[in-house]
Design a protein around this motif. Sequence first.
Motif, PDB file in Angstrom:
ATOM      1  N   TYR A  94      -3.668  -9.543 -52.498  1.00 13.22           N
ATOM      2  CA  TYR A  94      -3.277  -8.256 -53.259  1.00 13.22           C
ATOM      3  C   TYR A  94      -3.474  -8.579 -54.603  1.00 13.22           C
ATOM      4  O   TYR A  94      -3.941  -7.528 -55.510  1.00 13.22           O
ATOM      5  CB  TYR A  94      -1.829  -8.102 -52.716  1.00 13.22           C
ATOM      6  N   HIS A 106      11.406  -5.245 -59.509  1.00 16.78           N
ATOM      7  CA  HIS A 106      10.278  -5.850 -58.533  1.00 16.78           C
ATOM      8  C   HIS A 106      10.143  -7.349 -59.100  1.00 16.78           C
ATOM      9  O   HIS A 106       9.780  -7.728 -60.115  1.00 16.78           O
ATOM     10  CB  HIS A 106       8.875  -5.396 -58.679  1.00 16.78           C
ATOM     11  N   GLU A 128       8.185 -11.523 -56.579  1.00 16.24           N
ATOM     12  CA  GLU A 128       7.653 -11.211 -55.215  1.00 16.24           C
ATOM     13  C   GLU A 128       6.413 -11.781 -54.861  1.00 16.24           C
ATOM     14  O   GLU A 128       6.464 -12.478 -53.790  1.00 16.24           O
ATOM     15  CB  GLU A 128       6.995  -9.524 -55.470  1.00 16.24           C
ATOM     16  N   PHE A 160       7.570  -3.964 -62.710  1.00 13.00           N
ATOM     17  CA  PHE A 160       7.048  -4.930 -61.844  1.00 13.00           C
ATOM     18  C   PHE A 160       6.867  -6.307 -62.724  1.00 13.00           C
ATOM     19  O   PHE A 160       5.930  -6.414 -63.494  1.00 13.00           O
ATOM     20  CB  PHE A 160       5.600  -4.515 -61.557  1.00 13.00           C
ATOM     21  N   HIS A 180       4.377  -0.534 -64.205  1.00  7.71           N
ATOM     22  CA  HIS A 180       3.949  -1.005 -62.690  1.00  7.71           C
ATOM     23  C   HIS A 180       2.886  -1.880 -62.722  1.00  7.71           C
ATOM     24  O   HIS A 180       2.622  -2.231 -61.825  1.00  7.71           O
ATOM     25  CB  HIS A 180       4.118   0.422 -61.979  1.00  7.71           C
ATOM     26  N   SER A 220       0.663  -2.078 -50.925  1.00 10.29           N
ATOM     27  CA  SER A 220       1.164  -3.276 -50.177  1.00 10.29           C
ATOM     28  C   SER A 220       2.003  -3.070 -49.088  1.00 10.29           C
ATOM     29  O   SER A 220       2.044  -4.084 -48.229  1.00 10.29           O
ATOM     30  CB  SER A 220       2.089  -4.118 -51.243  1.00 10.29           C
ATOM     31  N   ARG A 276      -5.316   4.011 -49.769  1.00  9.19           N
ATOM     32  CA  ARG A 276      -6.141   2.885 -50.143  1.00  9.19           C
ATOM     33  C   ARG A 276      -6.422   2.176 -48.932  1.00  9.19           C
ATOM     34  O   ARG A 276      -6.306   0.675 -48.608  1.00  9.19           O
ATOM     35  CB  ARG A 276      -5.382   2.028 -51.187  1.00  9.19           C
ATOM     36  N   HIS A 288      12.052  -7.560 -53.482  1.00 10.17           N
ATOM     37  CA  HIS A 288      11.345  -8.298 -53.132  1.00 10.17           C
ATOM     38  C   HIS A 288      11.850  -9.612 -52.926  1.00 10.17           C
ATOM     39  O   HIS A 288      12.243 -10.123 -51.956  1.00 10.17           O
ATOM     40  CB  HIS A 288      10.298  -8.301 -53.940  1.00 10.17           C
ATOM     41  N   TYR A 336       2.543   5.495 -60.956  1.00 10.96           N
ATOM     42  CA  TYR A 336       1.245   5.623 -60.633  1.00 10.96           C
ATOM     43  C   TYR A 336       0.989   6.796 -61.616  1.00 10.96           C
ATOM     44  O   TYR A 336      -0.326   7.409 -61.508  1.00 10.96           O
ATOM     45  CB  TYR A 336       1.087   6.073 -59.210  1.00 10.96           C
ATOM     46  N   ASP A 364       9.866  -0.263 -48.747  1.00 17.13           N
ATOM     47  CA  ASP A 364       8.643  -0.171 -49.908  1.00 17.13           C
ATOM     48  C   ASP A 364       7.622   0.747 -49.597  1.00 17.13           C
ATOM     49  O   ASP A 364       6.474   0.478 -50.046  1.00 17.13           O
ATOM     50  CB  ASP A 364       8.236  -1.654 -50.065  1.00 17.13           C
TER      51      ASP A 364
HETATM   52  O1  NIG Z   1       6.537  -2.821 -54.322  1.00 16.99           O
HETATM   53  N1  NIG Z   1       4.454  -4.685 -56.266  1.00 16.99           N
HETATM   54  C1  NIG Z   1       4.534  -3.575 -56.825  1.00 16.99           C
HETATM   55  N2  NIG Z   1       4.326  -2.521 -56.564  1.00 16.99           N
HETATM   56  C2  NIG Z   1       4.437  -2.076 -55.166  1.00 16.99           C
HETATM   57  C3  NIG Z   1       3.041  -1.867 -54.665  1.00 16.99           C
HETATM   58  C4  NIG Z   1       2.400  -0.706 -55.033  1.00 16.99           C
HETATM   59  C5  NIG Z   1       1.070  -0.586 -54.665  1.00 16.99           C
HETATM   60  O2  NIG Z   1       0.548  -1.552 -54.321  1.00 16.99           O
HETATM   61  O3  NIG Z   1       0.936   0.811 -54.702  1.00 16.99           O
HETATM   62  C6  NIG Z   1       5.436  -3.038 -54.142  1.00 16.99           C
HETATM   63  O4  NIG Z   1       4.834  -3.902 -53.311  1.00 16.99           O
END
Ligand code: NIG
Length: 424
Positions: A104, A252, A255, A224, A187, A331, A91, A275, A154, A326
């Motif tokens: 984000y 998570h 955060e 998440f 997630h 991110s 990405r 986080h 994912y 992470d």
């Molecule tokens: O730990 N916050 C959620 N999940 C991940 C990011 C995953 C992603 O952006 O692909 C994190 O920051």
Amino acid sequence: MPNGNIIIKNASELVTCSGFKAKCGADMSDLHVIENGAVVIRNGIIEAVGPSARALEGVRESEFAVIDATGRAVLPGFVDSHTHLVFGGYRAEEFGWRLRGDSYMEIMQRGGGIVNTVTATRKASRQELMATGLQRLDSMLSLGVTTVEGKSGYGLDRDTEIKQLEVMRDLGRAHPVDVVPTFLGAHAVPDQYKGREDAFIDFMISDVLPPAAADGLAEFCDVFCEKGVFSVDQSRRLLMKARELGLKLKLHADEIVRLGGAELAAELGAVSADHLLQASDEGIDRLASAGVVATLLPGTAFSLREPYARARDMIDRGCAVALATDFNPGSCFTESIPLIAALATLHMGIRTEEAITALTINGAAALDRADAIGSLDVGKRGDVIVLEFPSYHFIPYHIGVSTVEKVIKGGQLVFQKTAAKETT
Ligand code: NIG
Ligand code: FE
């Protein structure tokens, strides 16, 4: 000589990080360093640790491979206890959008972010995920990581979530680095469930969690828990079901928005809460008293330009803090342990000794493995790193550059740096 028999001797500093459970508060500063130390590993397990002369007393060196670590610091292998290492696609364009001012969460809310990686991961074959996974593990190993946690998340559907978990299992079998698998089916909210998050949690509970928990495919369940993703109540519902099925818990938590994720982790007796950039004082105190490891991810705060987690307050309030990368495609696209050590010490008020504890024994505790890895103690796995410098202080000081010269995994030399260190 049998595989798994190795002696590392004459280390200028043998940084044992000695202990069999998470280190909290002031205990995080004690690395139990032995000068001119040696570690003896037989059949992959540590048999003796101490000053070289004493540790080697009565040991027949001819039965072992021998590494002379004169002028070098020796430590337990690093434990990277929070990554998302199996994914398809990248990405990079999103990095550019964030530089132009998008946040984000804005990118996620307009249908980008995690969901883009979901599309790419659903399409990716197992072979493709294995190939990139092995390359990533090679890179992690070269940075001194001997155990890594990896999350699914994912797929957001049954088949891809299970595919990710199975790839992690196969990666751990195929590569020297141990891979600890975590189920993170909750997630993100896939398009067809937007506004019906409760129904998505129901689907996870009925269709995805049971196969993920079967036969030890996943060891942990994570979620998440975030404003606009899954609420505290939805997270609790999923995690309680996961616990019933024998999974250990992670979150998570707090955060981006202070939602009460830390409090939920304490309530449920999670192994770690991760986080915590926005964790409240109350949340921090509850983590400390419930013995939940606070896993901090400074690379993510750095990459998203968010405020760092309050590590100093957490340690001073008696928490056990772990540090991890992470590593993920959104991110925080870095597996760099040296960068994490530099950020933690320079920007979070963490002392070098605390950072080393956070990357070793407390990382192990965040994976419920402090009895088996994370320190150089008799009976633990022989996972050891040799630095190219004489002191552990070089780890954060050599900013963003690995100081790891050799990695020993289960008593076998599995990485050797080829480039010579700078000469002075
Ligand atoms: O730990 N916050 C959620 N999940 C991940 C990011 C995953 C992603 O952006 O692909 C994190 O920051
Ligand atoms: Fe993460």
